[in-house]
Every structure is written in C-alpha cells, then in structure tokens.
Design an enzyme around this catalytic site. Structure first.
Site, PDB file in Angstrom:
ATOM      1  N   SER A 124       0.836  -1.202   0.000  1.00  0.00           N
ATOM      2  CA  SER A 124       0.000   0.000   0.000  1.00  0.00           C
ATOM      3  C   SER A 124       0.870   1.250   0.000  1.00  0.00           C
ATOM      4  CB  SER A 124      -0.850  -0.025   1.281  1.00  0.00           C
ATOM      5  OG  SER A 124      -1.368   1.236   1.570  1.00  0.00           O
ATOM      6  N   TYR A 144      -0.624  -0.697  10.590  1.00  0.00           N
ATOM      7  CA  TYR A 144      -0.918  -1.027   9.188  1.00  0.00           C
ATOM      8  C   TYR A 144       0.240  -0.601   8.276  1.00  0.00           C
ATOM      9  CZ  TYR A 144      -3.138  -1.001   4.588  1.00  0.00           C
ATOM     10  OH  TYR A 144      -3.418  -1.219   3.265  1.00  0.00           O
TER      11      TYR A 144
END
Ligand code: NAP
Length: 264
Positions: free
Chosen positions: A146, A159
């Site tokens: 990501s 994350y």
C-alpha cells in the site's frame, strides 16, 4: 498475456485473500489464463460463491481453503492443502485494516493479529511457496502492499509498518530470485474499490469516491507487469519510478502521510 501466463507459471496459482475485491479479481484473471486456482479466505459462503463463479466462467479446477491467515498454523495448513499440486503463481492479497484509529485506541491483540496476517504469514508463505519455485527455476509471486508503506503516519502505525515490511520483503526477494527465473512483484495500491474499503468507509459514514482504481484493473495490470519488478505503483504516472514521498525530508513525509489520511 493469457497463454503466456499459463506457460510461464502454470499449472496452479494460490490467492491468499482470494474471495472478493482485488483477490477475487486476481483469481478470475489467473483462471482466465487457464491456470487452476486455490482460494483462501475466512467467510465460507463468500469463498464458495467466488469459487463457483470461477469454475463456471473459466472451467478450471478451483480449490477453497477456509482459514484465518492471522492464525499461527495458517500457512502450514495451506501448504498441506496444496501439497499435491505444483504452485507456480502465488498472490498474497489479504491485508487491509478494517479501521484506522490512533495506535492506543485499538487493543494490542488486534495489532498483533494484523502483524501476524500481514508479516509473519506473508514471510512464511513466501518461503514455503517460493522455495519450490526457486528450486524448479520457474514461478511468480505478488505481495500486495500500500501507499501507506511510503512513510509513517498518524492512525496508520501498525498497518503502515506491516505494509512497509511487505514492500521490502518483496523487493528483497525480487533481488534474490531474479536469477532463478522467479518473478516477484511488490504491488503498491492506492485507494481501490473493494468491499473491504467500502465497509471501512461506511463505518466512518463515507462512500467510495468516484474514479478510484477497480480490482480488475489492478489485477490485469499487475499480472501484465509481473516481470517488471521489483515494485509496481498502481495508478502512478511512473509505476516503476520513485516513491511519491521520496524527495521529502522524513519529517515532512510523515506529516504529509498523516494529513492525507485525515483528509480521506
Ligand atoms: N482497497 C484499498 O483501497 C487498498 C488500498 C491500499 C492497499 N490495499 C491493499 O490491497 C489488499 C486487498 O485489500 P482489500 O481492500 O481487497 O481488502 P482485504 O480485506 O485485504 O482483502 C479481502 C480478501 O482477503 C480475505 N481476508 C481478509 N483477512 C483475512 C484473514 N485474516 N484470513 C484469510 N483471509 C482474509 C477476505 O476474505 P474474508 O474476509 O472472508 O477472510 C477477502 O477475500 C490488501 O493487502 C490491502 O492492504 C487496498
């Protein structure tokens, strides 16, 4: 691309997190190329519905393995479930965070579960499925990461850190395995219209914005560029170019990341 994929990587592919969104799109594209697929996810009805759809549309063999990738024995179970087939293509897709809040607003077990699914299981799967590929000098691995990996950011601590792990892991394996005819791609995604993203946004009272990437576009592009690693930044003007925050001092990059998340 279709025939080439099967020749290059076949006969079986595994998609970890393959029952909806980007993972299901990968599974469809892989199956459309004539490669049999193994789909991994937790929710059995969604998993089986996706498998039925792929069988009906593409006529390949589809195997389902229902498990939680954050469990400590998950990859061992997946390896057992695929021990009788040659896995030439492995995609680790599962990885989204269901809610982004400040670090201390989540209990530590939730963070640790994310780390197991996004780091420990990714590493173990790369080792267990990549090892035989290197041995037979044939294979492809995609680790989905990501833009949260580019720098730290408020409400992205665990994350973003796991996604940076995935990015560096994939890039390192690319460097090691390129001489063994095993393609490795670190696939960096921005906002992509998946059920998971829609659930996360709905929890904040938001909807998915228009014009964001679609799972099928992501999967088609990534498979077409699987040999163009180490990193593919989906949707970037220069997808194999530098990190968009790379030119900034770290402090400015972290503040920019924190702002961009808060604005979403
Ligand atoms: N969507 C975005 O905007 C976006 C942006 C940047 C990066 N990414 C990255 O893209 C990837 C895919 O994201 P996504 O939005 O499609 O959501 P996701 O929740 O990461 O992926 C959905 C798929 O993974 C499965 N899954 C999730 N957790 C699992 C677990 N613990 N064990 C087994 N299977 C699991 C889901 O099925 P079950 O729920 O039934 O298990 C489903 O098949 C992730 O790696 C994410 O970090 C997404």
């Amino acid at each position: 691309m279709t025939a080439k994929l099967a020749d290059k990587y076949g006969p079986w592919g595994v998609v970890a997190g393959g029952s909806d969104g980007v993972g299901a799109a990968f599974a469809h594209r892989i199956a459309a190329a004539g490669i049999n697929v193994v789909l991994v996810a937790r929710r059995v009805p969604v998993l089986e519905a996706c498998a039925d759809e792929i069988r009906a549309e593409h006529g390949v063999d589809v195997r389902t393995v229902a498990l939680d990738l954050s469990a400590s024995d998950a990859v061992a179970r997946l390896v057992d479930a695929t021990a009788d087939v040659e896995v030439g293509l492995f995609v680790y897709n599962a990885g989204a965070d269901d809610i982004s809040v400040p670090f201390l607003d989540k209990d530590v077990d939730t963070h640790l579960s994310l780390v197991r699914r996004n780091c420990g299981a990714v590493l173990e799967a790369a080792y267990r499925f990549g090892g035989p590929m290197v041995e037979r000098e044939r294979g492809g691995v995609v680790l989905v990461t990501s833009g949260a990996a580019w720098a730290g950011g408020a409400s992205l601590a665990a994350y973003g850190a796991t996604k940076a792990f995935d990015l560096v892991l994939a890039e390192s394996l690319w460097a090691e395995w390129r001489g063994h005819n095993v393609d490795v791609l670190s696939l960096v995604l921005g906002m992509t219209d998946t059920p998971s993203l829609r659930r996360t946004l709905a929890a904040k009272g938001d909807a998915a914005p228009d014009g964001i990437a679609t799972p099928d576009d992501v999967a088609e592009t990534a498979l077409r560029h699987l040999g163009d690693g180490p990193t593919w930044i989906h949707g970037a003007g220069d997808p194999t170019g530098p990190s968009p925050l790379g030119a900034l001092p770290r402090r400015d990059a972290v503040l920019a990341m924190s702002r961009s998340w808060a604005e979403e």
